[in-house]
Motif scaffolding. Structure first.
Motif, PDB file in Angstrom:
ATOM      1  N   GLU A 159      10.198  26.457 -34.579  1.00 55.84           N
ATOM      2  CA  GLU A 159      10.890  25.835 -33.441  1.00 55.84           C
ATOM      3  C   GLU A 159      10.058  25.839 -32.164  1.00 55.84           C
ATOM      4  O   GLU A 159       9.868  24.780 -31.556  1.00 55.84           O
ATOM      5  CB  GLU A 159      12.244  26.499 -33.204  1.00 55.84           C
ATOM      6  CG  GLU A 159      13.014  25.809 -32.075  1.00 55.84           C
ATOM      7  CD  GLU A 159      14.413  26.389 -31.903  1.00 55.84           C
ATOM      8  OE1 GLU A 159      15.111  25.930 -30.980  1.00 55.84           O
ATOM      9  OE2 GLU A 159      14.799  27.277 -32.674  1.00 55.84           O
ATOM     10  N   ALA A 162       7.115  23.518 -32.650  1.00 52.09           N
ATOM     11  CA  ALA A 162       7.516  22.117 -32.729  1.00 52.09           C
ATOM     12  C   ALA A 162       7.660  21.495 -31.353  1.00 52.09           C
ATOM     13  O   ALA A 162       7.351  20.314 -31.152  1.00 52.09           O
ATOM     14  CB  ALA A 162       8.835  21.992 -33.503  1.00 52.09           C
ATOM     15  N   HIS A 163       8.103  22.262 -30.389  1.00 51.50           N
ATOM     16  CA  HIS A 163       8.321  21.729 -29.043  1.00 51.50           C
ATOM     17  C   HIS A 163       7.071  21.780 -28.181  1.00 51.50           C
ATOM     18  O   HIS A 163       7.091  21.365 -27.028  1.00 51.50           O
ATOM     19  CB  HIS A 163       9.472  22.470 -28.371  1.00 51.50           C
ATOM     20  CG  HIS A 163      10.817  22.057 -28.891  1.00 51.50           C
ATOM     21  ND1 HIS A 163      11.360  22.574 -30.052  1.00 51.50           N
ATOM     22  CD2 HIS A 163      11.706  21.140 -28.436  1.00 51.50           C
ATOM     23  CE1 HIS A 163      12.541  22.010 -30.268  1.00 51.50           C
ATOM     24  NE2 HIS A 163      12.766  21.132 -29.313  1.00 51.50           N
ATOM     25  N   GLY A 189      10.946  18.716 -33.377  1.00 52.43           N
ATOM     26  CA  GLY A 189      10.408  18.565 -32.029  1.00 52.43           C
ATOM     27  C   GLY A 189      10.874  17.296 -31.337  1.00 52.43           C
ATOM     28  O   GLY A 189      11.656  16.511 -31.884  1.00 52.43           O
TER      29      GLY A 189
END
Length: 457
Positions: A159, A162-163, A189
């Motif tokens: 997570e 992904a961002h 993302g």
């Protein structure tokens, strides 16, 4: 046999339309033929097409109108334009308005089939990306399956990574699921609604790989009869997954580095560059540090890619996930083989699978499960079925039993197992690779590591 997709062919010359309709039908597509732009727009509003092949120059309602209508109905529907009046202006305008590709007549049918397959594959991948976001649950993340400590640790990293817009380097053995992790990074993302484009750097020769990645202009080389925008442009605003980056030729490594540094790509034969905004996820099973020391991989590119590194655990480090994976793969295999009677693998079979070395990792396990689903003529797969249809993983005879009396290095055990499977297949390395769920190149590489270069014993 189910259709490969519903295709709308649009051409106001009926003969030309049928010249495309018949071979596309032979290839397994369902084809609707529209003999003008107005009819095409009516059909587009009536049926959910998967792709459109459309002539540009038509009376009253031209191809641009059809293109705009298709994009209005479904913004992700690939539209491939055709024209006998080739010109850079019309090609640029078609691509600007959202055409997936542009052909100049006369074109080769093989070329149309290749680009149509690519367009439909990209469409399928976009749909899968959306499904990945919806399918994440307690047993995994998207298409990733597992509750082991190793997998939970990886989920926790996906997570935040992904961002981030930083390049990601995925490291793991062949078949361990690197592309699935790349897709999860994309789908979790901010680029999830944008393209995810994947390419294996070992799958194409050098010259073709350069064109595939960066595109080419018409006439850039022999056979370049139409322009190709390239995967970087296709992935613009999205994610480009470069699998087996360690095997990329050195000349392309330099060109890739320039894209990472400048955010621009130049097609083969082009005079100018084009801006792109692409998130790079690269993957390798290679020891890149060793390849840098050997001069086979650029150090500056390695440092550019190695901003964030995720290690994908091999299956032998997450054996507790095997029952969950088996259940998942049985369901997938049954969906692909609806006539199969198999609904489950017995507890004894699942237990036996948990003792295997799995050099081909999750891919090898999936291939085995599907083979059993296809071949076993009863609801539950038993140990006898495993020995009959998958003797290469029979627990009584594979090389793992040889290591029970003494401890072997894991690499040696994997090499012996691969050798045993090749011998079991009568020296047929292609068949052995298929059984193992690995590339033939992996078998050749392990042979070289043993220092023989000959077929394993």
């Amino acid at each position: 046999m189910s259709s490969k997709g519903l295709i709308l062919v649009v051409d106001d010359h009926v003969e030309m339309g049928r010249m495309l309709q018949d071979p596309l039908t032979d290839e397994g597509y369902e084809v609707e033929l529209a003999t003008g732009g107005a009819e095409a727009i009516r059909l587009l509003r009536a049926r959910p097409f998967d792709a459109v092949l459309c002539d540009l120059r038509m009376e009253e309602v031209d191809g641009f109108d059809v293109l705009d209508a298709a994009r209005g109905v479904d913004a992700e529907m690939p539209v491939l334009m055709m024209t006998a009046f080739g010109g850079i202006e019309s090609a640029v305008e078609a691509m600007r308005r959202g055409a997936w590709h542009y052909f100049t007549k006369p074109f080769r049918l093989e070329e149309v089939l290749i680009y149509l397959r690519r367009a439909l594959e990209e469409r399928r991948l976009r749909a899968e990306n959306r499904e990945l976001r919806q399918a994440a649950g307690p047993g995994g993340l998207g298409a990733l399956v597992g509750r082991s400590a190793a997998m939970r640790s990886m989920y926790a990293l996906i997570e935040p990574v992904a961002h981030s817009g930083a390049p990601v380097l995925l490291r793991g053995e062949s078949g361990s699921g690197k592309e699935l992790v790349a897709r999860a990074l994309h789908s979790e993302g901010p680029r999830a609604a944008e393209p995810f484009v994947a390419v294996n750097c070992t799958a194409l020769p050098h010259a073709l790989l350069e064109s595939e990645l960066f595109g080419h202009v018409k006439g850039a080389f022999t056979g370049a009869t139409t322009p190709r925008r390239g995967l970087f442009v296709e992935a613009d605003k999205g994610t480009l997954f470069l699998d087996e980056i360690g095997d990329m030729p050195s000349e392309l490594q330099a060109k890739l580095l320039r894209v990472l540094e400048d955010g621009e790509v130049r097609a083969v034969g082009a005079d100018a560059s084009r801006k792109v905004e692409v998130r790079i996820v690269a993957a390798t099973h290679q020891d890149l540090e060793a390849r840098v020391r050997e001069g086979r991989f650029r150090a500056d590119l390695f440092y550019r890619l190695n901003v964030v590194t995720l290690r994908i655990p091999p299956l032998r480090e997450r054996r507790e996930d095997i029952p969950l994976l088996v259940e998942h793969f049985v369901a997938r295999a049954r969906a692909r083989n609806p006539r199969s009677k198999v609904t489950a693998l017995s507890a004894e079979v699942v237990s036996a699978l948990g003792t295997m070395p799995w050099p081909g990792n999750v891919r090898e396990l999936e291939n085995l499960v599907e083979r059993l689903v296809v071949l076993v003529p009863r609801e539950t797969v038993e140990l006898a079925d495993l020995k009959l249809h998958a003797p290469s993983v029979s627990p009584e005879v594979h090389p793992l039993s040889l290591a029970q009396e003494e401890l072997w290095p894991l690499r040696q055990l994997e090499g012996e197992y691969i050798s045993w499977v090749v011998a079991h297949c009568g020296g047929n390395k292609t068949r052995a690779a298929e059984l193992l769920g690995i590339d033939v190149s992996t078998i050749h590489r392990r042979e070289r590591e043993k220092g023989t270069g000959n077929s394993p014993r």
